[in-house]
Design a protein around this motif. Structure first.
Motif, PDB file in Angstrom:
ATOM      1  N   ARG A  93      23.567  46.311  52.594  1.00  0.00           N
ATOM      2  CA  ARG A  93      24.279  46.642  53.833  1.00  0.00           C
ATOM      3  C   ARG A  93      25.176  47.570  53.971  1.00  0.00           C
ATOM      4  N   ARG A  94      26.327  47.152  52.533  1.00  0.00           N
ATOM      5  CA  ARG A  94      27.512  48.310  52.607  1.00  0.00           C
ATOM      6  C   ARG A  94      26.997  49.571  52.007  1.00  0.00           C
ATOM      7  N   LEU A  95      26.141  50.307  51.818  1.00  0.00           N
ATOM      8  CA  LEU A  95      25.784  50.901  50.925  1.00  0.00           C
ATOM      9  C   LEU A  95      25.727  52.532  52.236  1.00  0.00           C
ATOM     10  N   PRO A  96      25.389  54.113  51.639  1.00  0.00           N
ATOM     11  CA  PRO A  96      25.722  54.709  52.972  1.00  0.00           C
ATOM     12  C   PRO A  96      24.502  54.633  53.480  1.00  0.00           C
ATOM     13  N   PRO A  97      23.851  55.151  54.547  1.00  0.00           N
ATOM     14  CA  PRO A  97      22.617  55.664  54.895  1.00  0.00           C
ATOM     15  C   PRO A  97      21.379  56.304  54.057  1.00  0.00           C
TER      16      PRO A  97
END
Length: 73
Positions: free
Chosen positions: A65-69
């Motif tokens: 969920r913290r990864l860049p889109p």
């Protein structure tokens, strides 16, 4: 270039894929160090997954969920 999926995974020995980190290095060099840290963290968590598989899934879901889109499938 399209590469067959089986060529991205090791065929012998311990399976320690770095495919995600390699992709980030090629497509988002500024985030390469963070991607390699993430892969190392995943390997550390994976060792605990035998006793607590749900905890592994939850930990990896939280990290994803913290990864860049643009890094998501």
């Amino acid at each position: 270039m399209i590469v067959p999926p089986d060529s991205l995974l090791p065929s012998a020995g311990t399976h320690l894929s770095t495919t995600y980190a390699d992709w980030v290095t090629a497509h988002d060099p500024g985030a390469a160090e963070a991607a390699h840290v993430l892969v190392e963290d995943m390997h550390g968590e994976l060792g605990r997954s035998w006793t607590k598989p749900g905890r592994f899934v939850e930990a990896m879901a939280a990290r994803s969920r913290r990864l860049p889109p643009e890094h998501l499938p």
